[in-house]
Write a protein that holds these residues in place. Structure first.
Motif, PDB file in Angstrom:
ATOM      1  N   UNK A   1      57.207  41.439  35.973  1.00  9.66           N
ATOM      2  CA  UNK A   1      55.984  42.014  36.525  1.00  9.66           C
ATOM      3  C   UNK A   1      54.901  40.958  36.551  1.00  9.66           C
ATOM      4  N   UNK A   2      53.991  41.089  37.476  1.00  2.00           N
ATOM      5  CA  UNK A   2      52.876  40.164  37.569  1.00  2.00           C
ATOM      6  C   UNK A   2      51.755  40.775  38.379  1.00  2.00           C
ATOM      7  N   UNK A   3      50.594  40.153  38.322  1.00  2.36           N
ATOM      8  CA  UNK A   3      49.493  40.707  39.084  1.00  2.36           C
ATOM      9  C   UNK A   3      48.236  39.871  38.997  1.00  2.36           C
ATOM     10  N   UNK A   4      47.263  40.303  39.754  1.00  5.41           N
ATOM     11  CA  UNK A   4      45.983  39.615  39.872  1.00  5.41           C
ATOM     12  C   UNK A   4      44.866  40.644  39.805  1.00  5.41           C
ATOM     13  N   UNK A   5      43.832  40.345  39.016  1.00  3.38           N
ATOM     14  CA  UNK A   5      42.660  41.204  38.894  1.00  3.38           C
ATOM     15  C   UNK A   5      41.415  40.388  39.234  1.00  3.38           C
ATOM     16  N   UNK A   6      40.506  40.993  40.004  1.00  8.87           N
ATOM     17  CA  UNK A   6      39.257  40.331  40.369  1.00  8.87           C
ATOM     18  C   UNK A   6      38.090  41.150  39.844  1.00  8.87           C
ATOM     19  N   UNK A   7      37.372  40.597  38.865  1.00  8.22           N
ATOM     20  CA  UNK A   7      36.186  41.255  38.336  1.00  8.22           C
ATOM     21  C   UNK A   7      35.046  41.174  39.347  1.00  8.22           C
ATOM     22  N   UNK A   8      34.185  42.200  39.324  1.00  6.89           N
ATOM     23  CA  UNK A   8      33.108  42.275  40.300  1.00  6.89           C
ATOM     24  C   UNK A   8      31.793  42.664  39.617  1.00  6.89           C
ATOM     25  N   UNK A   9      30.688  42.589  40.373  1.00 10.10           N
ATOM     26  CA  UNK A   9      29.403  43.104  39.935  1.00 10.10           C
ATOM     27  C   UNK A   9      28.881  42.462  38.665  1.00 10.10           C
ATOM     28  N   UNK A  10      28.228  43.292  37.817  1.00 12.23           N
ATOM     29  CA  UNK A  10      27.667  42.797  36.558  1.00 12.23           C
ATOM     30  C   UNK A  10      28.741  42.288  35.613  1.00 12.23           C
ATOM     31  N   UNK A  11      29.957  42.767  35.756  1.00 12.28           N
ATOM     32  CA  UNK A  11      31.058  42.304  34.903  1.00 12.28           C
ATOM     33  C   UNK A  11      31.390  40.848  35.234  1.00 12.28           C
ATOM     34  N   UNK A  12      31.427  40.527  36.505  1.00 13.08           N
ATOM     35  CA  UNK A  12      31.685  39.151  36.937  1.00 13.08           C
ATOM     36  C   UNK A  12      30.545  38.215  36.538  1.00 13.08           C
ATOM     37  N   UNK A  13      29.316  38.730  36.543  1.00 16.29           N
ATOM     38  CA  UNK A  13      28.149  37.886  36.292  1.00 16.29           C
ATOM     39  C   UNK A  13      27.818  37.709  34.814  1.00 16.29           C
ATOM     40  N   UNK A  14      28.503  38.413  33.933  1.00 16.84           N
ATOM     41  CA  UNK A  14      28.264  38.244  32.504  1.00 16.84           C
ATOM     42  C   UNK A  14      28.546  36.799  32.082  1.00 16.84           C
ATOM     43  N   UNK A  15      27.750  36.238  31.174  1.00 16.75           N
ATOM     44  CA  UNK A  15      27.996  34.853  30.726  1.00 16.75           C
ATOM     45  C   UNK A  15      29.401  34.619  30.161  1.00 16.75           C
ATOM     46  N   UNK A  16      30.010  35.648  29.562  1.00 18.15           N
ATOM     47  CA  UNK A  16      31.359  35.434  29.017  1.00 18.15           C
ATOM     48  C   UNK A  16      32.386  35.248  30.131  1.00 18.15           C
ATOM     49  N   UNK A  17      32.033  35.647  31.360  1.00 20.49           N
ATOM     50  CA  UNK A  17      32.896  35.459  32.521  1.00 20.49           C
ATOM     51  C   UNK A  17      32.378  34.312  33.382  1.00 20.49           C
ATOM     52  N   UNK A  18      31.109  34.395  33.796  1.00 21.34           N
ATOM     53  CA  UNK A  18      30.548  33.434  34.746  1.00 21.34           C
ATOM     54  C   UNK A  18      30.444  32.028  34.158  1.00 21.34           C
ATOM     55  N   UNK A  19      30.055  31.926  32.878  1.00 22.42           N
ATOM     56  CA  UNK A  19      29.858  30.615  32.256  1.00 22.42           C
ATOM     57  C   UNK A  19      31.062  30.143  31.443  1.00 22.42           C
ATOM     58  N   UNK A  20      31.778  31.069  30.827  1.00 26.23           N
ATOM     59  CA  UNK A  20      32.828  30.673  29.883  1.00 26.23           C
ATOM     60  C   UNK A  20      34.223  31.143  30.289  1.00 26.23           C
ATOM     61  N   UNK A  21      34.319  31.918  31.358  1.00 25.01           N
ATOM     62  CA  UNK A  21      35.619  32.446  31.764  1.00 25.01           C
ATOM     63  C   UNK A  21      35.816  32.360  33.256  1.00 25.01           C
ATOM     64  N   UNK A  22      36.440  33.391  33.810  1.00 23.93           N
ATOM     65  CA  UNK A  22      36.715  33.431  35.235  1.00 23.93           C
ATOM     66  C   UNK A  22      36.807  34.886  35.684  1.00 23.93           C
ATOM     67  N   UNK A  23      36.301  35.161  36.887  1.00 19.06           N
ATOM     68  CA  UNK A  23      36.430  36.509  37.444  1.00 19.06           C
ATOM     69  C   UNK A  23      37.826  36.766  37.984  1.00 19.06           C
ATOM     70  N   UNK A  24      38.634  35.723  38.135  1.00 15.40           N
ATOM     71  CA  UNK A  24      40.028  35.857  38.571  1.00 15.40           C
ATOM     72  C   UNK A  24      40.930  35.923  37.345  1.00 15.40           C
ATOM     73  N   UNK A  25      41.664  37.002  37.220  1.00 17.98           N
ATOM     74  CA  UNK A  25      42.505  37.252  36.056  1.00 17.98           C
ATOM     75  C   UNK A  25      43.965  37.429  36.485  1.00 17.98           C
ATOM     76  N   UNK A  26      44.862  36.740  35.820  1.00 18.47           N
ATOM     77  CA  UNK A  26      46.293  36.822  36.128  1.00 18.47           C
ATOM     78  C   UNK A  26      47.045  37.395  34.928  1.00 18.47           C
ATOM     79  N   UNK A  27      48.155  38.059  35.199  1.00 17.53           N
ATOM     80  CA  UNK A  27      49.005  38.516  34.108  1.00 17.53           C
ATOM     81  C   UNK A  27      50.457  38.484  34.571  1.00 17.53           C
ATOM     82  N   UNK A  28      51.359  38.395  33.615  1.00 17.43           N
ATOM     83  CA  UNK A  28      52.781  38.410  33.933  1.00 17.43           C
ATOM     84  C   UNK A  28      53.589  38.857  32.736  1.00 17.43           C
ATOM     85  N   UNK A  29      54.788  39.351  32.983  1.00 16.12           N
ATOM     86  CA  UNK A  29      55.666  39.806  31.905  1.00 16.12           C
ATOM     87  C   UNK A  29      57.117  39.714  32.356  1.00 16.12           C
ATOM     88  N   UNK A  30      57.992  39.511  31.399  1.00 16.37           N
ATOM     89  CA  UNK A  30      59.429  39.423  31.655  1.00 16.37           C
ATOM     90  C   UNK A  30      60.153  40.024  30.466  1.00 16.37           C
TER      91      UNK A  30
END
Length: 279
Positions: A244-273
Motif C-alpha cells: 500500500x502507498x499514498x500521498x497526502x497534501x496538507x492545506x490551509x492553516x495546517x500547511x502554514x503552521x511553522x511545524x510544517x511550513x518551516x520545519x516540515x512539508x505539506x506533502x506527506x508520503x506513506x507506504x506499507x508492505x
C-alpha cells in the motif's frame, strides 16, 4: 501515528475477462455472504508527525471480515462495523460506528525544534460512517463506494470533530490479484487545528519557532493505492502479499503552521508492505 492504508483501485481497464483466466476453477458467488476473516501485518514508513519531512519505520496491521452477514474492517488505528447487511443487488447502503485512537503525539521526532514542543496526548475518537456502495460496474466482483466518516475526540486531547468524505474503488484482476484506489478529503475543527498545529508564545520561546494560531477547515486531501497478491492461489483463502502507498497534501492553516511550513512539508508520503491470511 496514523498508518493510512487506503483500500481501493486502478480503473476502467479492469474487466471481468481477467477472472475467466482460471476457467478450471469455479468462480465464487459474488453475493456470497458467508463468514470470513482476514488479518495482515508488516512494516510501514510514515512521517514523524503529521506535517513532518522526516520519516520513520513502524509495524502495521489490519483486519477485516464478516460475521453473520455484518462486515467489519480496520483503517489505520480505527475499527469500522457496518450494521447494514449486504443484499443481493448492485447497490448497498453502509452505516455503522467507528472507534479508535489517534497517535499523532509528536514525541521523540528528528526535528530538534519540533521536538522541544510539548508531547501531545493520544486522542480517543468515536463516531460513525454512512455511505453507499455499487457493485458489478466492470465485473461482478468490483465495488465503488462513497462514504462519509465523522469522528469526535472523547478522550480530552483535541476535543474536536473531523469529517472525512471518501471515494473507494476496488476490483480483482484475477483469482489471485486485487487492486484498489481511494481519494479522500478531511475537514478538522478548530480544537484539532489548535492542538496539533498552533504554537503558544511560551512554546515559541522553548522551541525557537514563531508563535502561531491555527484555525480549523479543510486539513488535507489524500490519494491511496493498494495491491494484494495471493501466494496460495486464491484471494478468498490462504496467504497473500499486500502493498500500500499514498500521498497526502496538507492545506490551509495546517500547511502554514511553522511545524510544517518551516520545519516540515505539506506533502506527506506513506507506504506499507506485509503478509495477510484469509480464512
Amino acid at each position: 501515528m496514523r498508518v493510512s492504508l487506503m483500500l481501493a483501485a486502478a480503473a476502467a481497464l479492469l474487466s471481468s475477462p481477467a477472472l475467466a483466466q482460471s476457467a478450471d476453477q469455479p468462480l465464487p458467488d459474488p453475493n456470497d455472504r458467508s463468514d470470513t476473516f482476514t488479518v495482515g501485518g508488516g512494516a510501514g514508513i510514515i512521517p514523524d508527525y503529521e506535517g513532518s519531512n522526516d520519516y520513520m519505520f513502524i509495524p502495521v496491521g489490519f483486519a477485516r471480515g464478516r460475521v453473520s452477514g455484518f462486515d467489519f474492517f480496520t483503517r489505520a488505528t480505527w475499527l469500522y462495523v457496518d450494521l447494514i447487511k449486504r443484499g443481493e443487488g448492485q447497490t448497498d447502503f453502509d452505516l455503522g460506528p467507528i472507534a479508535g485512537v489517534r497517535l499523532n503525539r509528536r514525541k521523540n521526532v528528528d526535528d530538534e525544534f519540533v521536538d522541544r514542543l510539548p508531547t501531545l496526548d493520544a486522542a480517543i475518537e468515536v463516531g460513525g460512517f454512512a455511505g453507499v456502495s455499487f457493485h458489478g460496474l466492470t465485473n461482478p466482483y468490483d465495488s465503488l463506494s462513497f462514504r462519509v466518516d465523522v469522528l469526535h475526540d472523547v478522550g480530552g486531547a483535541h476535543k474536536s470533530t473531523l469529517i472525512t468524505p471518501t471515494v473507494d474503488f476496488g476490483t480483482p484482476l484475477s483469482r489471485t490479484t486485487y487492486v484498489g484506489a481511494s481519494f479522500s478529503m478531511e475537514w478538522a475543527g478548530g480544537g484539532y487545528a489548535n492542538y496539533y498545529y498552533s504554537i503558544t508564545p511560551t512554546e515559541a520561546l522553548a522551541s525557537g519557532l514563531p508563535a502561531y494560531d491555527a484555525d480549523g477547515g479543510l486539513k488535507h486531501w489524500r490519494l491511496g493505492l493498494i495491491a494484494n497478491q495471493s501466494l496460495t492461489g486464491d484471494l478468498t483463502g490462504g496467504l497473500s502479499l499486500f502493498g500500500a502507498g499514498g500521498y497526502t497534501k496538507l492545506t490551509g492553516d495546517f500547511k502554514d503552521s511553522p511545524i510544517v511550513d518551516l520545519r516540515g512539508s505539506s506533502s506527506q508520503w506513506f507506504g506499507a508492505l506485509g503478509l495477510a491470511y484469509t480464512w
